[in-house]
Scaffold this active site. Structure first.
Site, short mmCIF file in Angstrom:
data_model
loop_
_atom_site.label_atom_id
_atom_site.label_comp_id
_atom_site.label_asym_id
_atom_site.label_seq_id
_atom_site.Cartn_x
_atom_site.Cartn_y
_atom_site.Cartn_z
N ASN A 104 0.80 -1.22 0.00
CA ASN A 104 0.00 0.00 0.00
C ASN A 104 0.84 1.28 0.00
O ASN A 104 0.60 2.19 -0.80
CB ASN A 104 -0.92 0.02 1.24
CG ASN A 104 -2.14 -0.86 1.06
OD1 ASN A 104 -2.80 -0.79 0.03
ND2 ASN A 104 -2.44 -1.69 2.04
N THR A 106 3.91 1.70 -0.83
CA THR A 106 4.69 1.78 -2.06
C THR A 106 3.86 2.35 -3.20
O THR A 106 4.33 3.20 -3.97
CB THR A 106 5.19 0.36 -2.44
OG1 THR A 106 5.91 -0.16 -1.33
CG2 THR A 106 6.07 0.39 -3.67
N ASP A 134 0.53 -9.60 4.21
CA ASP A 134 -0.67 -9.35 5.00
C ASP A 134 -1.95 -9.43 4.16
O ASP A 134 -3.04 -9.52 4.72
CB ASP A 134 -0.60 -7.97 5.65
CG ASP A 134 0.64 -7.80 6.50
OD1 ASP A 134 1.06 -8.80 7.12
OD2 ASP A 134 1.22 -6.69 6.54
#
Lengths: 388, 388
Positions: A104, A106, A134
């Protein structure tokens, strides 16, 4: 046209992040000029770039099956200054394409850099390759890294269960803490290999649900009554009530964890049983023993697909998996706009899966190799022979 | 003569303890009458015995590759009362042979029961089958369970190393804590798969050596200077000076652990770097993914050899591995008197191995399957490209 490409890896590594990089490099190193960013966004902001030689390309390709991020990864706050410095590196080097492999954070930084380049009228192609253990990355069905971690969690739980049932005159409760940040995908995967109800997990604590201490203690008690022991799984992202949480900050980033240890103390004080808190730890994202072969293949496919997007001059997108409507097992590779990834936000385990774990396991099953042995029915239940 | 056999499993389970049991049962269930002890010595003392039917024998044989102890195991203090009660169970049931699978404590109790039977002029054959993940059992070159655990520790360390080197802008030190009780075999095995000096472990803390905090901090500092990070491994049995140790007592048995966490706090306070303490945990003794195939075979061989000893009316012995003098790779199965096992006491990692780890790894190598991939030279060293 021979393009100047910059590629980097960002965020926590996975067991398969190098496979995406290797596949990308293998596809394009003979067509374009590739340079490598050292240590993710920190290296991009600070102009820490390594020129890609044939020897280096080969060395990277050799890392295909190696855990960790072979270019260096790490965490770096993508504030305005960092984004400006990143664009400066790109412009100074006349870079045509920026490719980042990450989650996210990134993708958010990638979108900001693209935006700033546009404002500066600098023509930059940007492509994101997904990565997360995750599974909290939006805009995709799932992302490489998750399946290996989920498989490791599931195998650890069924094996810990067999260990615990043998030790119940010494230890009655084992609480296993998983990664997952604010999403319960990994914790919920813990029961994927369960064949027998006595194996548990008898309780799964998810960040998506508010934690009910009384309910938890009730499950622990009834499992001990029924089986002689209780195997509980909690996500690191579970928020405990009344300021019991032990999360803390490192370099401005919240590091979760300590839920299992806290619950252990609560149970031991209240119930007079022995409890062990087990944190599955970094092996979830790095142990190469259990890297799902499907996960590896998908990580490579993402790298190859990113190369194709690059060739087709597509920009502002992330590689994404879309599940075939007619079949759970069929994954399409598509590209999704970065703004859609950001709009989707941190991806949670949906309610339909929380309420119906077998449905979730059906969803999970095409991602996990079927190499788990079917364990026979346990022989001993507490201190009696379990008649079958 | 058809004998009445009682067999049980005691102490912490391993990934392969059921293989010894399965092989024994397969060998003898059609020749003798086998009954099973539930939960080790506790079950023996309390007459918690299950009659062996064909269906139960089959079920046990199906557990051959399953982690945990399928009969129930656990910890139980073998005091005088327990030994007397155990003999009563044996005499009341007219048992001819007692077989226990376990470690040091198991063999000590076995010898006591044999002694008491002799004093009571009760003819009892006793046979011990070795089992330990810690490799602290005397009277044998090594014991089943250890190789799987050692292999898991070694793989975890090399994979954690690749993860850590990618994360060194966020986390500079990782301290991995292993099992092993008061022996350093498992902790020292951590470097077995290391191919490149930068992978580490850069420090290994063993219970056999007194812990020197200054030396430890020096190694951490110099590794960070040299590589940008430090991977340290400590055995749970390392005794920290000045009352820093965090071991504690559960049911009168000392539970070790917490060394990594304590050292983490010391480093963070003193050096201003980020440290993660990782405990490899129960997966060391139960994860089925990395059970060494050699370990499995040897566990089975121990069960088969115990059956042979039983047939030959040998008593007061433990099955043992003796390494061929002419070849490191050749293991002989022999029987050793239980009194020799006890006299040998808790087995430590010898000085010759502590001073010369490559020599230890040569000793270890016939026990661990060669399924570890050779990882290529790391690309990034700290924040610079590591020229090869």
């Amino acid at each position: 046209m021979r393009k100047k490409i910059l590629i980097g890896q960002a965020g926590g590594p996975t067991a398969v992040i190098n496979a995406s990089l290797a596949a990308f490099v293998e596809e394009l190193s003979h067509l374009h000029h590739i340079s490598y960013i050292v240590n993710g966004y920190e290296g991009l902001a600070n102009n820490n770039i390594v020129n890609g030689t044939d020897a280096l390309h080969d060395q990277i390709i050799q890392h295909r099956n190696v855990p960790g991020a072979c270019l260096g990864s790490g965490r770096y706050p993508s504030d305005e200054t960092a984004i400006k410095k990143s664009l400066k590196t790109i412009m100074d080097r006349n870079v045509d394409v920026l490719v980042m492999i990450g989650g996210n954070g990134t993708m958010a930084a990638l979108a900001q850099i693209e935006q700033l380049a546009r404002e500066n009228k600098y023509k930059l192609q940007v492509i994101g390759i997904p990565k997360t253990v995750d599974n909290d990355l939006g805009g995709t069905d799932h992302a490489p890294g998750f399946a290996s971690a989920a498989s490791y969690v599931a195998q650890s739980c069924v094996d810990n269960s067999r260990d615990l049932m043998a030790m119940n005159n010494f230890e009655q409760v084992r609480i296993i803490e998983t990664m997952g940040r604010n999403s319960g995908w990994l914790a919920a995967a813990s029961g994927f290999f369960t064949q027998h109800v006595s194996e548990g997990p008898h309780y799964i604590g998810l960040p998506e649900k508010s934690f009910d201490l009384e309910e938890f203690l009730e499950v622990v008690k009834s499992s001990i009554d029924k089986y002689g022991y209780c195997l509980a799984v909690v996500s690191e992202g579970v928020r405990l009530p009344n300021g019991l949480s032990r999360s803390k900050e490192v370099n401005g980033r919240e590091v979760l964890g300590g839920v299992a240890e806290t619950l252990k103390c609560i149970i031991e004080e209240g119930m007079g049983v022995n409890v062990r808190a087990e944190t599955l730890g970094i092996n979830q994202r790095c142990l190469s023993l259990d890297s799902s072969s499907i996960d590896f293949q998908e990580a490579e496919q993402c790298g190859t697909f990113a190369a194709k997007l690059l060739q087709n001059n597509i920009t502002g997108v992330m590689v994404s998996f879309s599940r075939g409507e007619d079949s759970l097992n069929y994954m399409n590779l598509i590209d999704v706009p970065l703004r859609d990834v950001l709009a989707a936000g941190e991806r949670k385990l949906p309610d339909e899966f929380i309420k119906d774990l077998p449905k979730y396991y059906k969803w999970l099953s095409p991602l996990i190799a079927k190499n788990h042995m079917v364990y026979p029915t346990p022989i001993i239940k507490g201190d009696v022979y379990a008649e079958t």
